[in-house]
Every structure is written in C-alpha cells, then in structure tokens.
Write an enzyme that holds these catalytic residues in place. Structure first.
Site, PDB file in Angstrom:
ATOM      1  N   LYS A  65      25.726 -63.723 -36.580  1.00 63.38           N
ATOM      2  CA  LYS A  65      24.422 -63.071 -36.777  1.00 63.38           C
ATOM      3  C   LYS A  65      24.665 -61.633 -37.219  1.00 63.38           C
ATOM      4  CE  LYS A  65      21.809 -66.191 -33.836  1.00 63.38           C
ATOM      5  NZ  LYS A  65      21.020 -66.416 -32.633  1.00 63.38           N
ATOM      6  N   LYS A  98      16.800 -60.139 -36.346  1.00 62.41           N
ATOM      7  CA  LYS A  98      16.141 -60.123 -35.027  1.00 62.41           C
ATOM      8  C   LYS A  98      16.901 -59.245 -34.040  1.00 62.41           C
ATOM      9  CE  LYS A  98      19.175 -62.725 -32.701  1.00 62.41           C
ATOM     10  NZ  LYS A  98      19.914 -62.289 -31.507  1.00 62.41           N
TER      11      LYS A  98
END
Ligand code: NAI
Ligand code: 13P
Length: 429
Positions: free
Chosen positions: A143, A279
C-alpha cells in the site's frame, strides 16, 4: 528429450516480505497451496529481511532454550512456526519456509507475492533482476505509491517494468492480525491475465473483462506473448510455459481465497492500488481529529473528503480506466478506508501523537516494534507529486495532512483547510 506434458508442473510461490501483513499473507497462501496441490507446489518460500531477535520475557516461548539469547528471525520462524516479532501468537503452517537469501527464496518461483513496506521495494527489485524466472507473475500487496522524477507510479507497474513481468495487485480492508486470527474479511485482487485479449474475448466482448470489471470470464488462459502494461512502459512478456497450470482468475482465486478471507477479482489495478495507498493519508487525518477528542462526526467528515480525493486522484492522474465503483463498492476502497480509520496503525499512531503532543515518528518507534507506517511517507510523496503537477489546492485533505506533518498547521486547522466552499467564496471576494 520429449516436451513436458501440459500442466505437468506446479506453480511455486514466494512471498517477498515477512512483516505483519507479509507473514499473514504467507499463512493464507500456504494454507491454499496445501489445499490445491493440483495447481501449486505445497512449499511456500517467505523471504525474510534477516535480523536478530530476542524473545521477550512475557512470551509463551520465554522458557525455551531459544529465549536464552538473541536468535536469527528466520531460525525462530522455522523452528517455532511463528513469526514471533511481526505476527506473534499466530501458528503458521509448516510448509512456510523462512529464507533470508532473496535469490534462493525466489528460485524457480512462478508466482511472486510482493508484501513489504513500500520504501524497501525499489532496492529489492534491483536485487531480483536476473534472479527470477522470466515468465514469473507478480501480485503486489503493497500500500503505497512510487513517486520519482518519472511521476507517480503504481507499485504493480513499477515492479512489472523493473522485472519484466506482469504484476497485479491485492488490497482490501485487511488489518493483518484480524486476518491472521481468521476473523472474516474481504479483499480485492486486480489481475488482468496477460493474454491476447482479442484472441480470448470475454462473454461481454470487452477486452480484459466485463464493462464492470468484476465477475470475469474465468477461462482465459495466461500464456500469450506480448501486452502493454498500464502506464507509459511497453514491455514484452514471456509466455507461461504450457506445462504450468494457467494463471487465470480461477487459479488466482485458489491462491488467496479462504473461508475467512473472501476474494473479489476485478481488472482495475490502478483503482485497487490507489485505494490502498491513499487511505493511509486519510487515516492520519482521522487520527488527528480523533486525537483532539472531536468524535465520530469529525472523523466521518474527514473520511468523506478522503474518498472524494481518492477518486479524483485516480481519475486525474490514471485516467478513465480507474472506476469510481472500485472506491465506493470494493473492499479496497471504502471498506479499507473505514477499517483503517477505526483500528489501523496510521490512525492509532496519529491519534496518540495528538493526544500526547508528540511527533508521529516517535510514537511509531515506541508502539510498533519495527512495523512501519506507510501514511507518513505517502503523505510526503503524494504532496511532492501534487506540487510538481501544480494541483495541491485541488486535494485539500491530502495537502492538510502534509502541512500538519510539516508543523505548518495544527490538527485543529483541518476543518478550515478542507472547507472548499468557504475558500471559493473568499476567492470570489
Ligand atoms: N499490517 C497490516 O495490517 C497491513 C499492511 N498492508 C501493507 O502491506 C505492506 C507490508 O506491510 P507489513 O507486512 O505490515 O510490514 P511491517 O509494517 O510489519 O514492516 C516490517 C517489515 O519490514 C521489514 N524491513 C525492515 N527493514 C527493511 C529493509 N531495510 N529492507 C527490507 N525489509 C525491511 C521487516 O523485516 C519486516 O518484515 C505495506 O505496504 C502495508 O501498508 C496491507 C494490509 C494490512
Ligand atoms: O491497510 C491496512 C488495513 O487494511 C492497515 O493499515 P495500517 O497500515 O494503518 O495499519
């Protein structure tokens, strides 16, 4: 010598990385390689960044000989079948082999699962060049985003380009320890089987999948010669030899799906990767406002703006192939945002930093026992990219997080910084 029969070989899997999530995914994959011996070799190699580790006094292993002095982490994992440092108290399948030697871990592996903090992947890829089979396929569980003078790249693309392989992405609402404890969760895998799409049309006739990018034709075969990657690079891919089972969606699902870990396969690799990376910035903002004791409405406001900026970032910089629904309907989008802003490390550390009036780096070092936050570096990298594009003002939440990390603004300033209407009104005079 005669040629090998179709499907006479099985896929060998290597997990490149062994942190909190890396070890969890190794567990998931190793359970599946045991179950699906028709497709995979049971043994799963897990490359470990070697370090010495002292078993702590409160560990259930404290009374063993291994606790008498610091030991190599690989030896601890292979003896105890537990990653005592990064995933304590979770029994690992015995077919996971921890290996400190990268070249030997990836030797002959046809499936490489990249799962390590994003700041380390560049150097790992450099070391992998020439060490992998040329027809290997990759999945990035990372991520983060790679920002360089080339712009902003997805790790699936940069890994693919550096190693000359196809690389998809896996991302979802997946706090590692919960998945490792086999508590139910969902994930999203983006994998466009490298095939001559025109020769293997899907039922919808859409190259690469249905117009909605989900529930795709599961019968497409891997094994074609050439396809462009997304992004600017075009590369030649080597066909998967016919003696291996095809790596279509059915077999990729067999690799990751568990009764407690439900996989949804789609084609939007950029959307899956961006949701996971961005996020982490939003989770920092959620931690900042929660650390002020502002409650759930404030957090929800930050999350709302966050998802809007995620979609806008995708559409602006990765084009219309990025689907809004990937952010609003898939685990890798809104669900990951929710779980990360509830119990993720970025959220928790940002909240503690505000409550205690300390720097987030200090909290990370104190609380995470070697695990790495991804949101802080991503906030800097995304900011650098937005500034180079002259678009900081169009992403007020991402910019606000960077300004708070820089010490230019305070968490209390978040509402004003994301109040786009007020800013427009003041610009109108
Ligand atoms: N932990 C979680 O709940 C989840 C994490 N992710 C993502 O997965 C990726 C990997 O995260 P984690 O496995 O949690 O890692 P982690 O946060 O546990 O990081 C520690 C890992 O980094 C390794 N490391 C330290 N220095 C290194 C170096 N110089 N070179 C190479 N490796 C080094 C350590 O050996 C250890 O394996 C990240 O991008 C993260 O955002 C995704 C879903 C859930
Ligand atoms: O990605 C995650 C959950 O899906 C974990 O987020 P953190 O890295 O903030 O813990």
């Amino acid at each position: 010598m005669g040629s090998l029969a179709v499907n006479s070989k099985k896929h060998k899997v290597c997990i490149v990385g062994s942190g909190n999530w890396g070890t969890t995914i190794a567990k998931v994959v190793a359970e599946n390689t045991q179950q699906h011996g028709d497709v995979f070799e049971p043994e799963v190699q897990m490359w470990v960044f070697e370090e010495e580790y002292q078993i702590p006094k409160d560990s259930k292993h404290a009374s063993t000989e291994l606790a008498s002095k610091p030991q190599k982490l690989t030896e601890l994992i292979n003896t105890l079948h537990e990653n005592v440092k990064y995933l304590p108290d979770i029994p690992l399948p015995k077919n996971i082999i921890a290996n400190p030697d990268l070249a030997s871990a990836v030797h002959d592996a046809t499936i490489l699962v990249f799962n390590l903090p994003h700041q380390f992947i560049g150097r790992i890829c450099d070391q992998l060049k020439g060490k992998i089979v040329p027809y290997a396929r990759g999945i990035s569980c990372i991520k983060g985003l790679e920002v360089s003078d080339k712009g902003c790249q997805l790790f699936s693309d940069s890994i693919g380009a550096k190693l000359g392989i196809y690389c998809g992405a896996l991302s979802g609402a997946n706090i590692a320890t919960e998945v490792a404890q086999e508590k139910f969760s969902e994930t999203t895998v983006a994998y466009e089987p490298p095939s001559m799409d025109s020769q293997h049309p899907t039922p919808s006739g859409t190259p690469g999948g249905s117009p909605h990018g989900s529930h795709l034709d599961l019968t497409q075969l891997d094994g074609q010669i050439q396809r462009p990657t997304r992004g600017s690079q075009k590369q030649r891919l080597m066909a998967l030899p016919a003696e291996y089972p095809p790596l279509h969606h059915t077999n990729m699902t067999k690799l990751f799906h568990r009764p407690y870990f439900h996989v949804h396969l789609i084609n939007d690799v950029a959307g899956v990767s961006l949701g996971g990376a961005l996020k982490n910035i939003v989770a920092l903002a959620a931690g900042f406002v929660d650390g002020l004791g502002w409650g759930d409405n404030a957090k929800a406001a930050v999350m709302r703006v966050g998802i809007v900026e995620e979609v806008k970032f995708g559409k602006t910089f990765f084009g219309d192939s990025v689907r809004t629904a990937t952010f609003t309907e898939e685990s890798c989008g809104v669900a990951d945002l929710i779980t990360s802003c509830s119990g993720g490390r970025n959220f928790r550390c940002a909240k503690m930093a505000v409550k205690e009036g300390k720097g987030i780096g200090e909290i990370e070092a104190r609380e995470l026992n070697g695990q790495k936050l991804q949101g802080t570096s991503t906030a800097y990298e995304v900011h650098e990219f937005l500034r180079s594009e002259g678009k900081e003002g169009e992403f007020p939440l991402f910019t606000a997080v960077w300004r708070i990390l820089e010490g230019e603004k305070r968490p209390e300033d978040v509402p004003d910084m994301i109040n786009v209407e007020a800013r427009k009104a003041s610009e109108r005079g």
